[in-house]
Design a protein around this motif. Structure first.
Motif, PDB file in Angstrom:
ATOM      1  N   VAL A   1       0.837  -1.197   0.000  1.00 18.01           N
ATOM      2  CA  VAL A   1       0.000   0.000   0.000  1.00 18.01           C
ATOM      3  C   VAL A   1       0.875   1.251   0.000  1.00 18.01           C
ATOM      4  N   ARG A   2       1.958   1.228   0.765  1.00 17.41           N
ATOM      5  CA  ARG A   2       2.870   2.378   0.785  1.00 17.41           C
ATOM      6  C   ARG A   2       3.487   2.605  -0.589  1.00 17.41           C
ATOM      7  N   VAL A   3       3.902   1.530  -1.246  1.00 20.09           N
ATOM      8  CA  VAL A   3       4.534   1.662  -2.563  1.00 20.09           C
ATOM      9  C   VAL A   3       3.533   2.209  -3.586  1.00 20.09           C
ATOM     10  N   LEU A   4       2.311   1.683  -3.576  1.00 17.55           N
ATOM     11  CA  LEU A   4       1.299   2.176  -4.510  1.00 17.55           C
ATOM     12  C   LEU A   4       0.951   3.631  -4.238  1.00 17.55           C
ATOM     13  N   LEU A   5       0.834   3.988  -2.959  1.00 12.94           N
ATOM     14  CA  LEU A   5       0.532   5.379  -2.620  1.00 12.94           C
ATOM     15  C   LEU A   5       1.681   6.309  -3.016  1.00 12.94           C
ATOM     16  N   THR A   6       2.911   5.848  -2.807  1.00  9.68           N
ATOM     17  CA  THR A   6       4.069   6.646  -3.213  1.00  9.68           C
ATOM     18  C   THR A   6       4.094   6.848  -4.720  1.00  9.68           C
ATOM     19  N   GLY A   7       3.817   5.786  -5.472  1.00 13.28           N
ATOM     20  CA  GLY A   7       3.782   5.911  -6.934  1.00 13.28           C
ATOM     21  C   GLY A   7       2.674   6.827  -7.413  1.00 13.28           C
ATOM     22  N   ALA A   8       1.502   6.768  -6.760  1.00 16.30           N
ATOM     23  CA  ALA A   8       0.394   7.626  -7.171  1.00 16.30           C
ATOM     24  C   ALA A   8       0.718   9.101  -6.929  1.00 16.30           C
ATOM     25  N   VAL A   9       1.283   9.415  -5.765  1.00 18.01           N
ATOM     26  CA  VAL A   9       1.639  10.806  -5.469  1.00 18.01           C
ATOM     27  C   VAL A   9       2.783  11.264  -6.362  1.00 18.01           C
ATOM     28  N   ALA A  10       3.703  10.355  -6.701  1.00 20.84           N
ATOM     29  CA  ALA A  10       4.800  10.713  -7.599  1.00 20.84           C
ATOM     30  C   ALA A  10       4.275  11.067  -8.991  1.00 20.84           C
ATOM     31  N   ILE A  11       3.306  10.320  -9.479  1.00 16.24           N
ATOM     32  CA  ILE A  11       2.702  10.653 -10.775  1.00 16.24           C
ATOM     33  C   ILE A  11       2.013  12.013 -10.713  1.00 16.24           C
ATOM     34  N   LEU A  12       1.335  12.285  -9.604  1.00 15.24           N
ATOM     35  CA  LEU A  12       0.708  13.598  -9.426  1.00 15.24           C
ATOM     36  C   LEU A  12       1.754  14.708  -9.420  1.00 15.24           C
ATOM     37  N   SER A  13       2.891  14.457  -8.767  1.00 11.64           N
ATOM     38  CA  SER A  13       3.961  15.464  -8.724  1.00 11.64           C
ATOM     39  C   SER A  13       4.566  15.686 -10.098  1.00 11.64           C
ATOM     40  N   MET A  14       4.693  14.621 -10.882  1.00 11.11           N
ATOM     41  CA  MET A  14       5.244  14.761 -12.233  1.00 11.11           C
ATOM     42  C   MET A  14       4.351  15.622 -13.122  1.00 11.11           C
ATOM     43  N   ASN A  15       3.049  15.546 -12.902  1.00 13.74           N
ATOM     44  CA  ASN A  15       2.135  16.357 -13.695  1.00 13.74           C
ATOM     45  C   ASN A  15       2.017  17.786 -13.175  1.00 13.74           C
ATOM     46  N   ALA A  16       2.372  18.002 -11.897  1.00 12.40           N
ATOM     47  CA  ALA A  16       2.240  19.335 -11.310  1.00 12.40           C
ATOM     48  C   ALA A  16       3.445  20.212 -11.588  1.00 12.40           C
ATOM     49  N   ALA A  17       4.621  19.618 -11.759  1.00 11.32           N
ATOM     50  CA  ALA A  17       5.835  20.416 -11.975  1.00 11.32           C
ATOM     51  C   ALA A  17       6.762  19.644 -12.906  1.00 11.32           C
ATOM     52  N   PRO A  18       7.513  20.342 -13.745  1.00 11.71           N
ATOM     53  CA  PRO A  18       8.473  19.655 -14.626  1.00 11.71           C
ATOM     54  C   PRO A  18       9.645  19.104 -13.824  1.00 11.71           C
ATOM     55  N   ILE A  19       9.880  17.821 -13.934  1.00 11.76           N
ATOM     56  CA  ILE A  19      10.943  17.147 -13.177  1.00 11.76           C
ATOM     57  C   ILE A  19      11.915  16.538 -14.167  1.00 11.76           C
ATOM     58  N   GLU A  20      13.158  16.929 -14.054  1.00  8.49           N
ATOM     59  CA  GLU A  20      14.212  16.416 -14.926  1.00  8.49           C
ATOM     60  C   GLU A  20      15.151  15.545 -14.089  1.00  8.49           C
ATOM     61  N   PRO A  21      15.133  14.231 -14.271  1.00 12.79           N
ATOM     62  CA  PRO A  21      16.040  13.371 -13.500  1.00 12.79           C
ATOM     63  C   PRO A  21      17.456  13.467 -14.044  1.00 12.79           C
ATOM     64  N   PRO A  22      18.447  13.006 -13.281  1.00 12.79           N
ATOM     65  CA  PRO A  22      19.832  13.004 -13.783  1.00 12.79           C
ATOM     66  C   PRO A  22      19.951  12.164 -15.049  1.00 12.79           C
ATOM     67  N   ALA A  23      20.887  12.531 -15.891  1.00 11.25           N
ATOM     68  CA  ALA A  23      21.038  11.848 -17.179  1.00 11.25           C
ATOM     69  C   ALA A  23      21.581  10.440 -17.015  1.00 11.25           C
ATOM     70  N   GLU A  24      22.438  10.217 -16.017  1.00 10.99           N
ATOM     71  CA  GLU A  24      23.049   8.916 -15.811  1.00 10.99           C
ATOM     72  C   GLU A  24      22.489   8.273 -14.551  1.00 10.99           C
ATOM     73  N   ILE A  25      22.321   6.971 -14.620  1.00  9.80           N
ATOM     74  CA  ILE A  25      21.791   6.252 -13.464  1.00  9.80           C
ATOM     75  C   ILE A  25      22.878   6.051 -12.418  1.00  9.80           C
ATOM     76  N   PHE A  26      24.044   5.571 -12.843  1.00  7.95           N
ATOM     77  CA  PHE A  26      25.147   5.318 -11.924  1.00  7.95           C
ATOM     78  C   PHE A  26      26.184   6.419 -12.110  1.00  7.95           C
ATOM     79  N   GLY A  27      26.172   7.351 -11.200  1.00  9.12           N
ATOM     80  CA  GLY A  27      27.098   8.465 -11.273  1.00  9.12           C
ATOM     81  C   GLY A  27      27.062   9.254  -9.984  1.00  9.12           C
ATOM     82  N   LEU A  28      28.113  10.006  -9.745  1.00  5.54           N
ATOM     83  CA  LEU A  28      28.195  10.786  -8.513  1.00  5.54           C
ATOM     84  C   LEU A  28      27.093  11.836  -8.455  1.00  5.54           C
ATOM     85  N   THR A  29      26.800  12.465  -9.583  1.00  3.71           N
ATOM     86  CA  THR A  29      25.739  13.474  -9.607  1.00  3.71           C
ATOM     87  C   THR A  29      24.385  12.869  -9.266  1.00  3.71           C
ATOM     88  N   THR A  30      24.143  11.668  -9.773  1.00  2.00           N
ATOM     89  CA  THR A  30      22.877  10.994  -9.476  1.00  2.00           C
ATOM     90  C   THR A  30      22.769  10.649  -8.001  1.00  2.00           C
TER      91      THR A  30
END
Length: 257
Positions: A41-70
């Motif tokens: 339930v926590r994971v589903l709720l976290t994913g639902a709120v994350a989708i809402l946040s993605m639609n509310a504001a532009p979110i740009e993740p780091p370009a690389e998955i494994f990196g110091l900046t990430t």
């Protein structure tokens, strides 16, 4: 192509990156972090709120998955989420502080029960006050306000520049004293009546030394404590609403500014 040649959908990577802040907030916040809430339930709720946040504001993740900046970006996201939930958790510690003060005076400090929020043994009176504070938190839509704060945090603290200033971290640490202040004020009505009772019992012990104070004082303290809780519960309930509002306002001011 992201990282080490891994082909991952950009939307999925953005969703996972957004879930870090949301999940950290729910991990530290009361009600959402309760042991009784299933993990799925926590994971589903976290994913639902994350989708809402993605639609509310532009979110740009780091370009690389494994990196110091990430790694630094993920740590910053977790820090913001933990700060939002931790401030509310501090306020929810006030009933436990109040129960310790009241329980020692009443002789109920030995009565313990399992707290459904943490799964640990806490004073029974503290559990009762915590459940009451949780119900008031839900009644005033505090959980929805928390979700709104998390969503708006992406606009006020966008990813990549979400590190909290040392001054904000210091203010969050100093807010920990609010738990003791709120607990003292919450226990004040009952504590004052029990203090008056102890003064009367002390006067009786001086006037009649042969009187068995243990046979009189302990039952009188218990009866007076229960009566004081019954009489002072409306005032304690009103102050619990103040605690909830102060915690939500502090979460917005100390973290989001």
């Amino acid at each position: 192509m992201l990282g080490l040649g891994l082909s991952i959908e950009p939307q999925l990577w953005t969703l996972l990156f957004t879930m870090v802040r949301v999940g950290a907030a729910f991990l530290a916040a009361p009600v959402f972090s309760a042991v009784s809430v299933p993990l799925n339930v926590r994971v589903l709720l976290t994913g639902a709120v994350a989708i809402l946040s993605m639609n509310a504001a532009p979110i740009e993740p780091p370009a690389e998955i494994f990196g110091l900046t990430t790694i630094l970006s993920v740590a910053a996201e977790a820090l913001v989420g933990l700060a939002l939930g931790f401030i509310l958790q501090i306020a929810f510690a006030a009933p436990l502080v109040a129960s310790e003060m009241i329980g020692v005076s009443m002789g109920l400090s030995f009565a313990t029960a399992i707290n459904p929020q943490t799964g640990q043994s806490t004073p029974a009176l503290g559990q009762f006050l915590t459940i009451l504070l949780t119900l008031l938190f839900l009644a005033v839509d505090g959980h929805l306000v928390l979700v709104d704060l998390v969503v708006r945090s992406y606009t006020l603290l966008p990813p990549g520049g979400a590190w909290l200033a040392p001054g904000k971290l210091m203010n969050i640490a100093l807010f920990g004293g609010y738990a003791f202040l709120a607990g003292l004020l919450l226990a004040l009505p009952v504590g004052f009546l029990l203090l008056c009772l102890n003064i009367v019992v002390g006067m009786l012990s001086r006037s009649a030394p042969a009187l068995n104070l243990f046979a009189i004082g302990i039952p009188a303290s218990l009866a007076m404590g229960v009566l004081a809780l019954l009489v002072g519960m409306p005032a304690m309930g009103d102050y619990m609403l103040v605690i909830v509002r102060e915690a939500l306002d502090a979460a917005q001011m100390l973290v989001l500014g």
